[in-house]
Design an enzyme around this catalytic site. Structure first.
Site, short mmCIF file in Angstrom:
data_model
loop_
_atom_site.label_atom_id
_atom_site.label_comp_id
_atom_site.label_asym_id
_atom_site.label_seq_id
_atom_site.Cartn_x
_atom_site.Cartn_y
_atom_site.Cartn_z
CB SER A 194 -0.92 0.01 1.23
OG SER A 194 -0.17 -0.23 2.41
CE1 TYR A 228 12.89 -2.80 10.08
CE2 TYR A 228 15.21 -2.14 10.04
CZ TYR A 228 13.99 -2.29 9.40
OH TYR A 228 13.86 -1.95 8.08
CB ALA A 284 13.13 -8.87 12.51
CE LYS A 285 13.32 -5.40 7.77
NZ LYS A 285 12.29 -5.85 6.81
P1 NAP Z 1 6.26 1.87 5.13
O1 NAP Z 1 6.25 3.00 4.18
O2 NAP Z 1 6.03 2.12 6.58
O3 NAP Z 1 5.24 0.74 4.61
C1 NAP Z 1 5.09 -0.44 5.33
C2 NAP Z 1 4.16 -1.37 4.60
O4 NAP Z 1 4.02 -2.58 5.38
C3 NAP Z 1 2.75 -0.81 4.44
O5 NAP Z 1 2.25 -1.17 3.19
C4 NAP Z 1 1.98 -1.49 5.57
O6 NAP Z 1 0.60 -1.65 5.31
C5 NAP Z 1 2.64 -2.84 5.58
N1 NAP Z 1 2.42 -3.53 6.85
C6 NAP Z 1 2.78 -3.14 8.10
N2 NAP Z 1 2.37 -4.05 9.01
C7 NAP Z 1 1.74 -5.04 8.31
C8 NAP Z 1 1.11 -6.26 8.68
N3 NAP Z 1 1.04 -6.65 9.96
N4 NAP Z 1 0.59 -7.03 7.70
C9 NAP Z 1 0.63 -6.63 6.40
N5 NAP Z 1 1.22 -5.49 6.00
C10 NAP Z 1 1.77 -4.71 6.94
O7 NAP Z 1 7.67 1.10 5.09
P2 NAP Z 1 8.78 1.06 3.92
O8 NAP Z 1 9.84 2.04 4.27
O9 NAP Z 1 8.17 1.07 2.59
O10 NAP Z 1 9.41 -0.38 4.23
C11 NAP Z 1 9.10 -1.51 3.44
C12 NAP Z 1 10.10 -2.61 3.79
O11 NAP Z 1 11.44 -2.15 3.53
C13 NAP Z 1 10.07 -3.01 5.26
O12 NAP Z 1 10.27 -4.39 5.40
C14 NAP Z 1 11.25 -2.25 5.85
O13 NAP Z 1 11.75 -2.86 7.00
C15 NAP Z 1 12.23 -2.31 4.69
N6 NAP Z 1 13.25 -1.29 4.75
C16 NAP Z 1 12.92 0.04 4.70
C17 NAP Z 1 13.93 1.00 4.79
C18 NAP Z 1 13.65 2.47 4.74
O14 NAP Z 1 14.59 3.25 5.00
N7 NAP Z 1 12.45 2.91 4.43
C19 NAP Z 1 15.26 0.58 4.92
C20 NAP Z 1 15.55 -0.76 4.96
C21 NAP Z 1 14.54 -1.70 4.87
P3 NAP Z 1 -0.50 -0.55 5.83
O15 NAP Z 1 -0.27 0.65 4.98
O16 NAP Z 1 -1.80 -1.19 5.60
O17 NAP Z 1 -0.16 -0.31 7.28
#
Ligand code: NAP
Length: 238
Positions: A5, A146, A149-150
């Protein structure tokens, strides 16, 4: 596509749709945002559905996979992307903060793999891409939950890569560094500046830059790559 989303998941869903995939856009809370992503993919001429499922719940994930199969006929690609942060110093960390992060970021991916695994083995093909993080490789302040987990996700990736290899299924991990999304929107200015200074390329990433690597791993032509971890981080982990 779990967590499709918003943020990185949204960019991955759109990239897969633009490349010709039918996409299930999973969400937990953001129904409207997920529906918008699905609508955009339909605009590309592909099929898409938004599906609410909490990745912590195996039955909900299985129902999503069943609905996907019913709608699209098969499941070729699983992207385990759903993730959250609950930052705290380890000595102050509450059990709920530890459990929630492990359950969504790690157990959620295990659930996704369980839900698609047998079907992919039966069809003797598939691509599984787990979105991990540089935090799993380097550790990160206030993120014992975190980072654990990662890092666990990388072990899961390598193990399932070995288990599924005889069926021609590849399993890889992508480690973003810091990407501009809602996830890091609350980061303190001082931490932001410090993080930025530690990135050789001198900038945070864009969700689309992570999505391109996922797209690459999902291609038929990437069938010899498995069990790997690719960092998309401006050189943070070198
Ligand atoms: P984000 O913008 O906060 O989006 C998180 C997404 O995960 C949303 O679509 C959310 O859905 C969904 N979600 C959360 N809890 C959930 C659940 N229990 N069941 C199903 N869906 C769930 O995060 P992002 O930055 O795009 O991160 C995406 C991935 O990349 C994550 O695994 C994060 O750890 C990883 N990552 C991000 C970064 C960064 O700097 N942004 C860096 C390294 C790794 P809703 O909208 O419905 O809540």
């Amino acid at each position: 596509m779990t967590g499709g989303s918003r943020g990185i998941g949204r960019a991955i869903a759109l990239a897969l749709g633009a490349e010709g995939a039918n996409v299930t856009v999973n969400y937990a809370h953001s129904a409207e945002a997920a529906e918008q992503v699905a609508e955009t993919i339909r605009g590309y001429g592909r099929q898409a559905l938004a599906f609410k499922a909490d990745v912590r719940n195996l039955d909900e994930v299985k129902a999503m996979v069943a609905r996907t199969k019913e709608a699209f006929g098969r499941v070729d690609i699983l992207v385990n992307n759903a993730g959250i942060l609950r930052d705290n110093y380890v000595t102050f960390m509450k059990d709920e903060e530890w459990t929630e992060v492990l359950d969504i970021n790690l157990k959620g991916a295990y659930h996704g793999i369980k839900a698609v695994g047998r079907e992919m083995i039966r069809q003797k093909s598939g691509r599984i891409i787990n979105i991990s993080s540089d935090a799993g490789l380097l550790g990160d302040l206030m993120r014992a939950n975190y980072a654990s987990a990662k890092a666990g996700l990388l072990g899961l990736t390598r193990t399932v890569a070995r288990e599924f290899a005889p069926s021609g299924i590849t399993v890889n991990a992508v480690c973003p560094g810091i990407v501009e999304t809602d996830l890091i929107a609350g980061m303190a200015e001082t931490r932001r500046a410090k993080q930025l200074a530690s990135i050789p390329l001198g900038r945070f990433g864009r969700p689309e830059e992570v999505a391109q690597v996922v797209l690459f791993l999902a291609l038929d032509e990437s069938g010899l790559i498995t069990g790997q971890t690719i960092c998309v981080d401006g050189g943070l982990h070198t």
